[in-house]
Design a protein around this motif. Structure first.
Motif, PDB file in Angstrom:
ATOM      1  N   ASN A 106       0.822  -1.203   0.000  1.00  0.00           N
ATOM      2  CA  ASN A 106       0.000   0.000   0.000  1.00  0.00           C
ATOM      3  C   ASN A 106       0.861   1.260   0.000  1.00  0.00           C
ATOM      4  O   ASN A 106       0.578   2.226  -0.723  1.00  0.00           O
ATOM      5  N   GLN A 107       1.934   1.254   0.808  1.00  0.00           N
ATOM      6  CA  GLN A 107       2.835   2.398   0.835  1.00  0.00           C
ATOM      7  C   GLN A 107       3.535   2.573  -0.500  1.00  0.00           C
ATOM      8  O   GLN A 107       3.687   3.687  -1.011  1.00  0.00           O
ATOM      9  N   SER A 108       3.961   1.447  -1.094  1.00  0.00           N
ATOM     10  CA  SER A 108       4.612   1.489  -2.401  1.00  0.00           C
ATOM     11  C   SER A 108       3.661   2.039  -3.461  1.00  0.00           C
ATOM     12  O   SER A 108       4.047   2.846  -4.313  1.00  0.00           O
ATOM     13  N   LYS A 109       2.418   1.598  -3.392  1.00  0.00           N
ATOM     14  CA  LYS A 109       1.387   2.057  -4.335  1.00  0.00           C
ATOM     15  C   LYS A 109       1.152   3.559  -4.184  1.00  0.00           C
ATOM     16  O   LYS A 109       1.058   4.294  -5.178  1.00  0.00           O
ATOM     17  N   ASN A 110       1.059   4.028  -2.938  1.00  0.00           N
ATOM     18  CA  ASN A 110       0.865   5.460  -2.702  1.00  0.00           C
ATOM     19  C   ASN A 110       2.041   6.270  -3.217  1.00  0.00           C
ATOM     20  O   ASN A 110       1.868   7.352  -3.797  1.00  0.00           O
ATOM     21  N   ASN A 111       3.260   5.756  -3.003  1.00  0.00           N
ATOM     22  CA  ASN A 111       4.446   6.442  -3.530  1.00  0.00           C
ATOM     23  C   ASN A 111       4.405   6.508  -5.049  1.00  0.00           C
ATOM     24  O   ASN A 111       4.732   7.543  -5.653  1.00  0.00           O
ATOM     25  N   ALA A 112       4.007   5.399  -5.673  1.00  0.00           N
ATOM     26  CA  ALA A 112       3.937   5.347  -7.144  1.00  0.00           C
ATOM     27  C   ALA A 112       2.946   6.370  -7.680  1.00  0.00           C
ATOM     28  O   ALA A 112       3.211   7.050  -8.680  1.00  0.00           O
ATOM     29  N   ILE A 113       1.798   6.476  -7.027  1.00  0.00           N
ATOM     30  CA  ILE A 113       0.783   7.443  -7.463  1.00  0.00           C
ATOM     31  C   ILE A 113       1.325   8.858  -7.348  1.00  0.00           C
ATOM     32  O   ILE A 113       1.188   9.670  -8.280  1.00  0.00           O
ATOM     33  N   GLN A 114       1.968   9.173  -6.226  1.00  0.00           N
ATOM     34  CA  GLN A 114       2.486  10.527  -6.030  1.00  0.00           C
ATOM     35  C   GLN A 114       3.540  10.876  -7.077  1.00  0.00           C
ATOM     36  O   GLN A 114       3.519  11.972  -7.649  1.00  0.00           O
ATOM     37  N   VAL A 115       4.455   9.952  -7.344  1.00  0.00           N
ATOM     38  CA  VAL A 115       5.519  10.216  -8.317  1.00  0.00           C
ATOM     39  C   VAL A 115       4.937  10.401  -9.716  1.00  0.00           C
ATOM     40  O   VAL A 115       5.286  11.356 -10.436  1.00  0.00           O
ATOM     41  N   LYS A 229      -4.246  -8.637  -3.768  1.00  0.00           N
ATOM     42  CA  LYS A 229      -3.625  -9.954  -3.706  1.00  0.00           C
ATOM     43  C   LYS A 229      -2.103  -9.894  -3.851  1.00  0.00           C
ATOM     44  O   LYS A 229      -1.444 -10.914  -3.977  1.00  0.00           O
ATOM     45  N   ILE A 230      -1.556  -8.666  -3.833  1.00  0.00           N
ATOM     46  CA  ILE A 230      -0.123  -8.486  -4.025  1.00  0.00           C
ATOM     47  C   ILE A 230       0.489  -7.921  -2.754  1.00  0.00           C
ATOM     48  O   ILE A 230       0.000  -6.933  -2.207  1.00  0.00           O
ATOM     49  N   GLY A 231       1.545  -8.537  -2.263  1.00  0.00           N
ATOM     50  CA  GLY A 231       2.203  -8.058  -1.059  1.00  0.00           C
ATOM     51  C   GLY A 231       3.613  -7.577  -1.332  1.00  0.00           C
ATOM     52  O   GLY A 231       4.224  -7.939  -2.332  1.00  0.00           O
ATOM     53  N   GLY A 232       4.131  -6.753  -0.423  1.00  0.00           N
ATOM     54  CA  GLY A 232       5.497  -6.282  -0.570  1.00  0.00           C
ATOM     55  C   GLY A 232       5.597  -5.013  -1.395  1.00  0.00           C
ATOM     56  O   GLY A 232       4.656  -4.613  -2.077  1.00  0.00           O
ATOM     57  N   PRO A 233       6.765  -4.357  -1.379  1.00  0.00           N
ATOM     58  CA  PRO A 233       6.941  -3.060  -2.029  1.00  0.00           C
ATOM     59  C   PRO A 233       7.608  -3.092  -3.394  1.00  0.00           C
ATOM     60  O   PRO A 233       7.835  -2.055  -4.009  1.00  0.00           O
ATOM     61  N   SER A 234       7.941  -4.273  -3.921  1.00  0.00           N
ATOM     62  CA  SER A 234       8.851  -4.340  -5.067  1.00  0.00           C
ATOM     63  C   SER A 234       8.233  -3.954  -6.409  1.00  0.00           C
ATOM     64  O   SER A 234       8.950  -3.836  -7.398  1.00  0.00           O
ATOM     65  N   ALA A 235       6.908  -3.764  -6.463  1.00  0.00           N
ATOM     66  CA  ALA A 235       6.281  -3.388  -7.733  1.00  0.00           C
ATOM     67  C   ALA A 235       6.190  -1.868  -7.911  1.00  0.00           C
ATOM     68  O   ALA A 235       5.594  -1.392  -8.878  1.00  0.00           O
ATOM     69  N   VAL A 266       8.898   8.558  -2.515  1.00  0.00           N
ATOM     70  CA  VAL A 266       8.114   9.703  -2.990  1.00  0.00           C
ATOM     71  C   VAL A 266       8.931  10.634  -3.873  1.00  0.00           C
ATOM     72  O   VAL A 266       8.360  11.479  -4.572  1.00  0.00           O
ATOM     73  N   ASP A 267      10.251  10.500  -3.845  1.00  0.00           N
ATOM     74  CA  ASP A 267      11.100  11.323  -4.699  1.00  0.00           C
ATOM     75  C   ASP A 267      11.459  10.622  -6.008  1.00  0.00           C
ATOM     76  O   ASP A 267      12.238  11.152  -6.807  1.00  0.00           O
ATOM     77  N   GLY A 268      10.913   9.421  -6.214  1.00  0.00           N
ATOM     78  CA  GLY A 268      11.151   8.708  -7.465  1.00  0.00           C
ATOM     79  C   GLY A 268      12.401   7.865  -7.492  1.00  0.00           C
ATOM     80  O   GLY A 268      12.797   7.378  -8.558  1.00  0.00           O
ATOM     81  N   ASN A 269      13.033   7.666  -6.337  1.00  0.00           N
ATOM     82  CA  ASN A 269      14.228   6.825  -6.279  1.00  0.00           C
ATOM     83  C   ASN A 269      13.836   5.352  -6.257  1.00  0.00           C
ATOM     84  O   ASN A 269      12.895   4.963  -5.567  1.00  0.00           O
ATOM     85  N   VAL A 270      14.571   4.542  -7.009  1.00  0.00           N
ATOM     86  CA  VAL A 270      14.291   3.110  -7.121  1.00  0.00           C
ATOM     87  C   VAL A 270      15.202   2.357  -6.157  1.00  0.00           C
ATOM     88  O   VAL A 270      16.410   2.585  -6.130  1.00  0.00           O
ATOM     89  N   GLY A 271      14.618   1.437  -5.374  1.00  0.00           N
ATOM     90  CA  GLY A 271      15.376   0.735  -4.357  1.00  0.00           C
ATOM     91  C   GLY A 271      15.524  -0.751  -4.597  1.00  0.00           C
ATOM     92  O   GLY A 271      14.812  -1.359  -5.405  1.00  0.00           O
ATOM     93  N   ARG A 272      16.464  -1.330  -3.879  1.00  0.00           N
ATOM     94  CA  ARG A 272      16.817  -2.746  -3.972  1.00  0.00           C
ATOM     95  C   ARG A 272      15.660  -3.648  -3.531  1.00  0.00           C
ATOM     96  O   ARG A 272      14.904  -3.311  -2.621  1.00  0.00           O
ATOM     97  N   ILE A 273      15.562  -4.813  -4.158  1.00  0.00           N
ATOM     98  CA  ILE A 273      14.554  -5.805  -3.788  1.00  0.00           C
ATOM     99  C   ILE A 273      15.231  -7.174  -3.647  1.00  0.00           C
ATOM    100  O   ILE A 273      16.399  -7.348  -4.021  1.00  0.00           O
ATOM    101  N   GLY A 274      14.512  -8.132  -3.114  1.00  0.00           N
ATOM    102  CA  GLY A 274      15.041  -9.486  -2.983  1.00  0.00           C
ATOM    103  C   GLY A 274      14.613 -10.374  -4.134  1.00  0.00           C
ATOM    104  O   GLY A 274      13.623 -10.100  -4.824  1.00  0.00           O
ATOM    105  N   GLY A 275      15.367 -11.446  -4.369  1.00  0.00           N
ATOM    106  CA  GLY A 275      14.982 -12.432  -5.377  1.00  0.00           C
ATOM    107  C   GLY A 275      15.044 -11.965  -6.810  1.00  0.00           C
ATOM    108  O   GLY A 275      14.259 -12.404  -7.652  1.00  0.00           O
ATOM    109  N   ILE A 276      15.988 -11.091  -7.130  1.00  0.00           N
ATOM    110  CA  ILE A 276      16.067 -10.556  -8.498  1.00  0.00           C
ATOM    111  C   ILE A 276      16.309 -11.660  -9.518  1.00  0.00           C
ATOM    112  O   ILE A 276      15.783 -11.607 -10.633  1.00  0.00           O
TER     113      ILE A 276
END
Length: 348
Positions: A106-115, A229-235, A266-276
């Motif tokens: 949800n936080q990731s989604k909100n950040n995506a919308i703002q950016v 149905k989607i969890g985590g911030p990686s999307a 919220v500033d549009g920076n892309v961060g590291r994720i697991g399982g790349i």
């Protein structure tokens, strides 16, 4: 008599095999998941996606290990075993784990919308609604009242503009003091008098919960994202691209099949994720042509935990080469990096 012993032995073997299937081990097995189209998940009032191609989010499939999946993960490529203690926090229940993952999404989604909205010059405002409860210490007095997923709206009748203010107020009290907590449980308003405890064995007063800010976005135009149905911030990065692609006349997919991963702030920076590596496999199976991978900096702290750690981008390139993928793996540090690359791509 011998025949009866054979039947009994065969029955015992079958029983052991069946029991082994259902008995969970203290491990989780992760493997390549799906590469889902984002267009069906995002709707913007008055706008439709410009894409003739597709943007895809990529997932990792995860499940509790049994003896068979444990052994399979030991020999099959791109399947990994993770200790239960490394996946879930101390005393964290299945419900609390799921709530935490959905909160991260949800936080990731909100950040995506703002950016995306800010980049497109559209209106987006953030409203603070309260403190979202992620977990509750099982031996804390609060456990009698609060549960993961509850929303704390006030303490002693006072509302707050952030979780930082909330924490500051609680810490102005003493261990053993009682506070009146106003909260919502399954959309029903409740109140409870809760005794503060020593949360760190250093005399720091607290309710005994892990928490995060609960925010509501007010946008113009209105937007809806189906991510239940989607969890985590990686999307985060891929949601940002999909949302942005609804505005203007440019088809940012360039008619191509594009996958990727990475958190977004919220500033549009892309961060590291697991399982790349597992996500590269999933994207390749979906015939993706382009894959955006976080070009993160490997910190000294990460090196201490994982001495052989490399950036997501480096690992993605290595995996794509190992599976002989034709995907173009593209390093990105920001949302703008992804747009700048897509400007250079020839449209189909």
């Amino acid at each position: 008599m011998r025949r009866n012993w054979k039947k009994l032995l065969a029955g015992l073997i079958v029983l052991v095999l069946v029991v082994a299937f259902f008995v969970p081990l203290p491990y989780y097995v992760t493997r390549p998941g799906s590469a889902d189209k984002l267009d069906p998940l995002v709707s913007v009032e008055g706008y439709s996606s410009n894409g003739k191609g597709v943007f895809r989010l990529v997932t990792i499939a995860m499940g509790q290990a049994n003896i068979y999946s444990y052994l399979a993960a030991k020999v099959l490529p791109y399947q990994e075993l993770e200790k239960e203690s490394d996946v879930r926090g101390e005393h964290e229940t299945d419900e609390e784990y799921n709530v935490r993952q959905l909160s991260l999404m949800n936080q990731s989604k909100n950040n995506a919308i703002q950016v995306a909205y800010k980049a497109a010059g559209k209106s987006v405002k953030v409203e603070y609604r309260g403190v979202y409860v992620l977990s509750v210490m099982p031996d804390a007095p609060a456990a009698k009242y609060l549960a993961a997923g509850d929303l704390i709206t006030a303490i002693d009748g006072k509302s707050f503009a952030s979780s930082a203010e909330f924490i500051k107020y609680v810490r102005s009290k003493k261990v053993g003091d009682k506070v009146e907590v106003s909260y919502k449980h399954e959309d029903k308003s409740e109140k409870a008098s809760i005794e503060l405890i020593d949360i760190d064995k250093k005399g720091t007063p607290g309710i005994g919960i892990s928490l995060v800010d609960d925010q509501k976005l007010v946008t113009d135009p209105k937007i809806k994202i189906d991510s239940d149905k989607i969890g985590g911030p990686s999307a985060g990065l891929m949601f940002t691209l999909e949302i942005y692609n609804h505005f203007g006349d440019t088809d940012w997919t360039k008619g191509r099949n594009i996958a990727g991963t990475g958190t977004i702030d919220v500033d549009g920076n892309v961060g590291r994720i697991g399982g790349i590596d597992q996500k590269i496999v999933a994207a390749d199976r979906a015939d993706a042509e382009i894959f955006f991978a976080p070009d993160d900096t490997v910190t000294a702290e990460l090196k201490k935990v994982e001495p052989g750690a490399v950036s997501n981008y480096e690992e993605a390139v290595k995996t794509a080469k190992a599976i002989d993928s034709k995907m173009k793996v593209v390093p990105v540090k920001t949302f703008q990096d992804a747009l700048d690359y897509l400007k250079t791509v020839k449209a189909k």
